[in-house]
Scaffold this active site. Structure first.
Site, short mmCIF file in Angstrom:
data_model
loop_
_atom_site.label_atom_id
_atom_site.label_comp_id
_atom_site.label_asym_id
_atom_site.label_seq_id
_atom_site.Cartn_x
_atom_site.Cartn_y
_atom_site.Cartn_z
N ARG A 101 0.89 -1.18 0.00
CA ARG A 101 0.00 0.00 0.00
C ARG A 101 0.92 1.22 0.00
O ARG A 101 1.68 1.42 0.96
CB ARG A 101 -0.93 0.00 1.21
N HIS A 128 -7.05 0.95 -6.83
CA HIS A 128 -7.41 0.14 -5.67
C HIS A 128 -8.06 -1.15 -6.19
O HIS A 128 -9.27 -1.40 -5.99
CB HIS A 128 -8.34 0.91 -4.74
N GLN A 131 -10.07 -3.67 -3.94
CA GLN A 131 -11.40 -3.16 -3.62
C GLN A 131 -12.36 -3.42 -4.77
O GLN A 131 -13.49 -3.87 -4.57
CB GLN A 131 -11.31 -1.65 -3.34
N ASP A 220 -17.17 7.30 -2.31
CA ASP A 220 -15.94 7.10 -1.52
C ASP A 220 -15.66 8.42 -0.81
O ASP A 220 -16.28 9.45 -1.10
CB ASP A 220 -14.79 6.71 -2.48
N CYS A 260 -16.66 2.00 -0.23
CA CYS A 260 -15.60 1.03 0.10
C CYS A 260 -15.17 1.12 1.56
O CYS A 260 -14.49 0.22 2.04
CB CYS A 260 -14.43 1.22 -0.84
N ARG A 288 -14.02 -8.38 0.75
CA ARG A 288 -12.57 -8.20 0.59
C ARG A 288 -11.84 -9.50 0.95
O ARG A 288 -10.91 -9.93 0.28
CB ARG A 288 -12.06 -7.05 1.49
N1 CP Z 1 -11.58 0.01 1.73
C1 CP Z 1 -10.31 -0.07 2.22
O1 CP Z 1 -9.33 -0.32 1.49
O2 CP Z 1 -10.21 0.18 3.54
P1 CP Z 1 -8.88 0.35 4.39
O3 CP Z 1 -8.23 1.65 3.96
O4 CP Z 1 -9.33 0.36 5.80
O5 CP Z 1 -7.95 -0.80 4.09
N1 NVA Z 2 -9.83 6.80 -1.92
C1 NVA Z 2 -9.54 6.39 -0.56
C2 NVA Z 2 -9.83 4.95 -0.39
C3 NVA Z 2 -9.66 4.44 1.01
C4 NVA Z 2 -9.91 2.98 1.11
C5 NVA Z 2 -8.10 6.70 -0.21
O1 NVA Z 2 -7.22 6.51 -1.07
O2 NVA Z 2 -7.84 7.17 0.90
#
Ligand code: CP
Ligand code: NVA
Length: 301
Positions: A101, A128, A131, A220, A260, A288
């Site tokens: 990440r 993502h 997701q 989102d 999400c 997930r």
């Molecule tokens: N939806 C999602 O990726 O959540 P987190 O940021 O908590 O992993």
């Molecule tokens: N768009 C958001 C998604 C979080 C799961 C971010 O990148 O923070």
């Protein structure tokens, strides 16, 4: 040869369909036979916080018989000048896969190009895809199909909708995206996804137009991780892009609501809609786990 999962386009339409069906099977609990990760370790290296991605991967890796190892930049030598190339080569000697990440998507691409083991994108600024896989599974579970289903995405044009555009191009989901000027999704991903055979992806500035007769209404957070410096100005621009009961009146009567998570209740969605029977956000979060297990199984067997 190892396979990476950096974005939805790394999978064919047939592979996506197989993964979703396998995830449904895993969720049913009928198939307890597979432990493809016995004796294997999977690394998770996260530059940003996470609730769902971290817990679902860690639990899923354990359920498949493997060991998750989670580290953040503070704990490894990357922060002290060791290169991505050397880090990726070393980790490949210990691990069977690596979930990342990151802020920059190019960090994940660099890891993938030097690692000998599969690299999975657990969110970057641009994509993502894990997701999106869970989202596809959720829509398939609730609506019985993907092809021809209308999904209205209302809000910020970010990593989540970038992956939804690639997912739509692969599955025949019809995507109507409503976002304010200056907050469009990636122009390159939009163009590539729109040019796929049979794809239907449109952008409008009008959330009500996007939501019109939608089967799925999706949003989102307005401020993604790493964008905190422009938060207040952005929230002002996105104020009329909230999912609320007024907007839901434009969607089909049996439309589902997806997000999400995390949610900023009162910003991109109201409590009323988030807690209504139309909301499937917790099934979406659960999925997930199942889609990531199906993904790991396919990349590692
Ligand atoms: N939806 C999602 O990726 O959540 P987190 O940021 O908590 O992993
Ligand atoms: N768009 C958001 C998604 C979080 C799961 C971010 O990148 O923070």
């Amino acid at each position: 040869m190892k396979r990476d999962f950096l974005c939805i386009n790394n999978l064919s339409a047939a592979e996506i369909e197989r993964l979703i069906k396998r995830a449904v099977e895993l969720k049913s609990g009928k198939d307890r036979s597979t432990c493809p990760l016995i004796g294997k370790s999977v690394g998770l290296f996260f530059e940003k916080p996470s609730t769902r991605t971290r817990f679902s991967f860690e639990a899923g890796i354990y359920q498949l018989g493997g060991q998750p190892i989670y580290l953040t930049p503070k704990e490894i030598q990357l922060n002290r000048g060791e290169s991505i190339a050397d880090t990726a080569r070393v980790l490949s000697r210990y691990l069977s896969a690596l979930v990342l990440r990151t802020y920059k998507h190019s960090t994940i691409e660099d890891f993938a190009s030097y690692a000998d083991v599969p690299v999975i994108n657990g969110l970057s600024d641009a994509h993502h895809p894990c997701q999106a896989l869970a989202d596809l599974m959720t829509i398939y579970e609730k609506k019985g199909r993907l092809n021809g289903i209308k999904l209205a995405y209302v809000g910020d044009g970010n990593n989540v909708v970038n992956s939804l555009m690639e997912a739509a191009a692969r599955t025949g989901l019809q995507l109507a995206i409503a976002c304010p000027e200056g907050h469009d999704p990636s122009a390159d991903i939009l163009k590539a996804s729109q040019s796929a055979a049979g794809s239907s992806i449109h952008i409008t500035r009008d959330p009500h137009e996007a939501a019109d007769s939608a089967d799925v209404v999706y949003t989102d957070v307005w401020v993604s991780m790493g964008q905190e410096q422009e938060a207040e100005a952005k929230k002002q621009k996105l104020r009329s892009y909230q999912i609320n009961s007024n907007l839901m009146e434009r969607a089909k009567k049996d439309a589902i609501v997806m997000l999400c998570l995390p949610a900023h209740r009162g910003e991109e969605i109201t409590d009323e809609v988030m807690d209504s029977p139309l909301s499937v956000v917790f099934d979406q979060a659960e999925n997930r786990l199942h889609t990531e297990k199906a993904l790991l199984e396919s990349l590692l067997s």
